[in-house]
Design a protein around this motif. Structure first.
Motif, PDB file in Angstrom:
ATOM      1  N   VAL A   1     123.958  15.757  43.313  1.00 38.01           N
ATOM      2  CA  VAL A   1     124.671  16.507  42.270  1.00 38.01           C
ATOM      3  C   VAL A   1     124.099  16.187  40.896  1.00 38.01           C
ATOM      4  CG1 VAL A   1     126.904  16.791  41.131  1.00 38.01           C
ATOM      5  CG2 VAL A   1     126.784  16.683  43.627  1.00 38.01           C
ATOM      6  N   SER A   2     123.793  14.915  40.650  1.00 36.97           N
ATOM      7  CA  SER A   2     123.270  14.520  39.349  1.00 36.97           C
ATOM      8  C   SER A   2     121.918  15.163  39.064  1.00 36.97           C
ATOM      9  CB  SER A   2     123.145  12.994  39.288  1.00 36.97           C
ATOM     10  OG  SER A   2     122.524  12.594  38.094  1.00 36.97           O
ATOM     11  N   VAL A   3     120.988  15.044  40.009  1.00 37.76           N
ATOM     12  CA  VAL A   3     119.644  15.593  39.799  1.00 37.76           C
ATOM     13  C   VAL A   3     119.676  17.120  39.790  1.00 37.76           C
ATOM     14  CG1 VAL A   3     117.309  15.725  40.745  1.00 37.76           C
ATOM     15  CG2 VAL A   3     118.545  13.555  40.762  1.00 37.76           C
ATOM     16  N   ALA A   4     120.514  17.715  40.662  1.00 40.23           N
ATOM     17  CA  ALA A   4     120.621  19.177  40.675  1.00 40.23           C
ATOM     18  C   ALA A   4     121.155  19.696  39.347  1.00 40.23           C
ATOM     19  CB  ALA A   4     121.519  19.628  41.822  1.00 40.23           C
ATOM     20  N   SER A   5     122.156  19.029  38.810  1.00 38.63           N
ATOM     21  CA  SER A   5     122.716  19.444  37.515  1.00 38.63           C
ATOM     22  C   SER A   5     121.678  19.320  36.408  1.00 38.63           C
ATOM     23  CB  SER A   5     123.946  18.604  37.188  1.00 38.63           C
ATOM     24  OG  SER A   5     124.955  18.764  38.171  1.00 38.63           O
ATOM     25  N   GLN A   6     120.927  18.223  36.434  1.00 35.15           N
ATOM     26  CA  GLN A   6     119.888  18.021  35.436  1.00 35.15           C
ATOM     27  C   GLN A   6     118.809  19.096  35.543  1.00 35.15           C
ATOM     28  OE1 GLN A   6     117.925  14.255  35.805  1.00 35.15           O
ATOM     29  NE2 GLN A   6     116.545  14.605  34.089  1.00 35.15           N
ATOM     30  N   SER A   7     118.392  19.410  36.765  1.00 36.36           N
ATOM     31  CA  SER A   7     117.372  20.433  36.967  1.00 36.36           C
ATOM     32  C   SER A   7     117.875  21.821  36.574  1.00 36.36           C
ATOM     33  CB  SER A   7     116.908  20.436  38.425  1.00 36.36           C
ATOM     34  OG  SER A   7     116.287  19.216  38.770  1.00 36.36           O
ATOM     35  N   GLU A   8     119.133  22.109  36.903  1.00 37.48           N
ATOM     36  CA  GLU A   8     119.687  23.415  36.540  1.00 37.48           C
ATOM     37  C   GLU A   8     119.777  23.576  35.025  1.00 37.48           C
ATOM     38  OE1 GLU A   8     123.326  23.259  38.648  1.00 37.48           O
ATOM     39  OE2 GLU A   8     122.396  23.603  40.617  1.00 37.48           O
ATOM     40  N   LEU A   9     120.140  22.499  34.333  1.00 43.33           N
ATOM     41  CA  LEU A   9     120.175  22.555  32.878  1.00 43.33           C
ATOM     42  C   LEU A   9     118.782  22.799  32.311  1.00 43.33           C
ATOM     43  CD1 LEU A   9     121.551  22.206  30.133  1.00 43.33           C
ATOM     44  CD2 LEU A   9     121.253  19.729  30.388  1.00 43.33           C
ATOM     45  N   ALA A  10     117.788  22.082  32.857  1.00 38.22           N
ATOM     46  CA  ALA A  10     116.416  22.270  32.394  1.00 38.22           C
ATOM     47  C   ALA A  10     115.941  23.692  32.677  1.00 38.22           C
ATOM     48  CB  ALA A  10     115.496  21.261  33.077  1.00 38.22           C
ATOM     49  N   GLU A  11     116.257  24.221  33.855  1.00 36.09           N
ATOM     50  CA  GLU A  11     115.849  25.589  34.196  1.00 36.09           C
ATOM     51  C   GLU A  11     116.493  26.612  33.263  1.00 36.09           C
ATOM     52  OE1 GLU A  11     117.012  25.810  38.226  1.00 36.09           O
ATOM     53  OE2 GLU A  11     115.243  24.758  39.005  1.00 36.09           O
ATOM     54  N   ALA A  12     117.737  26.370  32.890  1.00 33.29           N
ATOM     55  CA  ALA A  12     118.409  27.289  31.975  1.00 33.29           C
ATOM     56  C   ALA A  12     117.735  27.289  30.610  1.00 33.29           C
ATOM     57  CB  ALA A  12     119.883  26.912  31.834  1.00 33.29           C
ATOM     58  N   GLU A  13     117.368  26.101  30.123  1.00 31.12           N
ATOM     59  CA  GLU A  13     116.693  26.020  28.833  1.00 31.12           C
ATOM     60  C   GLU A  13     115.283  26.594  28.899  1.00 31.12           C
ATOM     61  OE1 GLU A  13     118.115  25.103  25.924  1.00 31.12           O
ATOM     62  OE2 GLU A  13     119.902  25.172  27.174  1.00 31.12           O
ATOM     63  N   ILE A  14     114.610  26.410  30.029  1.00 33.03           N
ATOM     64  CA  ILE A  14     113.286  27.000  30.210  1.00 33.03           C
ATOM     65  C   ILE A  14     113.372  28.524  30.200  1.00 33.03           C
ATOM     66  CG2 ILE A  14     111.414  27.312  31.885  1.00 33.03           C
ATOM     67  CD1 ILE A  14     111.882  24.368  32.694  1.00 33.03           C
ATOM     68  N   GLU A  15     114.426  29.062  30.795  1.00 33.98           N
ATOM     69  CA  GLU A  15     114.617  30.516  30.793  1.00 33.98           C
ATOM     70  C   GLU A  15     114.836  31.028  29.370  1.00 33.98           C
ATOM     71  OE1 GLU A  15     114.597  34.257  32.066  1.00 33.98           O
ATOM     72  OE2 GLU A  15     114.103  32.481  33.252  1.00 33.98           O
ATOM     73  N   VAL A  16     115.562  30.264  28.552  1.00 32.70           N
ATOM     74  CA  VAL A  16     115.735  30.635  27.138  1.00 32.70           C
ATOM     75  C   VAL A  16     114.377  30.706  26.452  1.00 32.70           C
ATOM     76  CG1 VAL A  16     116.646  29.873  24.919  1.00 32.70           C
ATOM     77  CG2 VAL A  16     118.073  29.713  26.962  1.00 32.70           C
ATOM     78  N   GLU A  17     113.539  29.702  26.704  1.00 29.11           N
ATOM     79  CA  GLU A  17     112.212  29.675  26.103  1.00 29.11           C
ATOM     80  C   GLU A  17     111.359  30.838  26.597  1.00 29.11           C
ATOM     81  OE1 GLU A  17     109.929  28.248  23.231  1.00 29.11           O
ATOM     82  OE2 GLU A  17     111.815  27.287  23.831  1.00 29.11           O
ATOM     83  N   ARG A  18     111.482  31.171  27.881  1.00 32.28           N
ATOM     84  CA  ARG A  18     110.722  32.295  28.428  1.00 32.28           C
ATOM     85  C   ARG A  18     111.108  33.605  27.752  1.00 32.28           C
ATOM     86  NH1 ARG A  18     111.660  31.377  33.296  1.00 32.28           N
ATOM     87  NH2 ARG A  18     109.652  30.568  34.015  1.00 32.28           N
ATOM     88  N   ARG A  19     112.400  33.814  27.530  1.00 33.43           N
ATOM     89  CA  ARG A  19     112.856  35.037  26.866  1.00 33.43           C
ATOM     90  C   ARG A  19     112.360  35.089  25.417  1.00 33.43           C
ATOM     91  NH1 ARG A  19     117.889  33.920  29.504  1.00 33.43           N
ATOM     92  NH2 ARG A  19     118.721  33.136  27.512  1.00 33.43           N
ATOM     93  N   GLU A  20     112.389  33.960  24.741  1.00 30.76           N
ATOM     94  CA  GLU A  20     111.930  33.937  23.355  1.00 30.76           C
ATOM     95  C   GLU A  20     110.441  34.236  23.263  1.00 30.76           C
ATOM     96  OE1 GLU A  20     113.668  33.557  20.387  1.00 30.76           O
ATOM     97  OE2 GLU A  20     115.259  34.039  21.816  1.00 30.76           O
ATOM     98  N   LEU A  21     109.669  33.724  24.219  1.00 37.52           N
ATOM     99  CA  LEU A  21     108.236  34.006  24.224  1.00 37.52           C
ATOM    100  C   LEU A  21     107.970  35.489  24.450  1.00 37.52           C
ATOM    101  CD1 LEU A  21     106.930  30.942  26.247  1.00 37.52           C
ATOM    102  CD2 LEU A  21     106.283  31.531  23.913  1.00 37.52           C
TER     103      LEU A  21
END
Length: 233
Positions: A69-89
């Protein structure tokens, strides 16, 4: 001519090392402390053995679930922020290119060179995303920690650590001393091995881990002895 490599670095970003080390340490310390507490209450060999096995199974699966749960939550948060960066690019490529150039300038690169590097990196959207993610988030999009790997590492390492103090009772021991000796050796060895991954000396790592484990077991033994002496059932 290709650059000559004079040294190599160990992988410090993998998703297995921390949960494996923490799991083994936690399994050995917590299960020996549990056994010491039960043995301190003058419980029979069968009761101590049952407590140790129950602690092993419960602790291993608890560690695995917690790590997943800890690592999955951390990865999901990172993926969400990466998606924000992808949209901005995709929406504002010029602004993102200027932002990347600004990051290089902050790190000491000349403005003209920083602008040129950012321009060249921004020609490939996938490469640009990786560079922005590392620079702004400190992660690599295609190298996020695996929740399953962390969970399995925690489960197996906890079980290995937790089974050590149980073994003497499984083979017929009726006192805590054999388990204490095995646990002490295991704690010192585990601390010494972990020190090989850091800059600490092996004896310091071994003694530190032995001290923590002995303190935990001593406290639970005293609690078990007090409860046993009080006749609490």
């Amino acid at each position: 001519m290709p650059a000559e490599i004079h040294h190599q670095h160990r992988d410090v970003t993998g998703g297995w090392l921390r949960p494996a080390v923490f799991g083994a340490m936690d399994g050995l310390v917590s299960n020996f402390a549990l056994i010491a507490g039960v043995a301190g209450g003058q419980a029979s060999r069968q009761v101590v053995l049952l407590a140790g096995l129950a602690g092993l199974v419960a602790g291993a699966f608890s560690m695995a679930a917690g790590e997943y749960v800890s690592v999955a939550s951390q990865s999901e948060l990172a993926e969400a922020e990466i998606e924000v960066e992808r949209r901005e690019l995709a929406r504002h490529p010029s602004a993102e290119q200027a932002e990347l150039a600004g990051l290089y300038v902050e790190r000491g690169v000349d403005p003209e060179l920083a602008a040129e590097v950012a321009r060249q990196l921004s020609r490939d959207p996938d490469q640009a995303l990786k560079v922005h993610a590392r620079a702004e988030l400190g992660v690599t999009p295609d190298d996020l920690p695996s929740p399953l790997l962390a969970a399995v590492s925690s489960l197996l390492s906890f079980a290995v650590g937790a089974v050590l103090p149980v073994l003497p009772y499984a083979f017929g021991a009726a006192s805590l001393w054999p388990a204490a000796v095995i646990a002490a050796v295991g704690l010192f060895a585990a601390g010494a091995v972990v020190s090989r991954l850091t800059t600490r000396s092996w004896w310091f790592g071994g003694l530190r881990q032995l001290g923590f484990g002995a303190a935990a077991a001593g406290v639970t033994y005293v609690v078990g002895a007090l409860i046993g002496a009080g006749g609490v059932s």
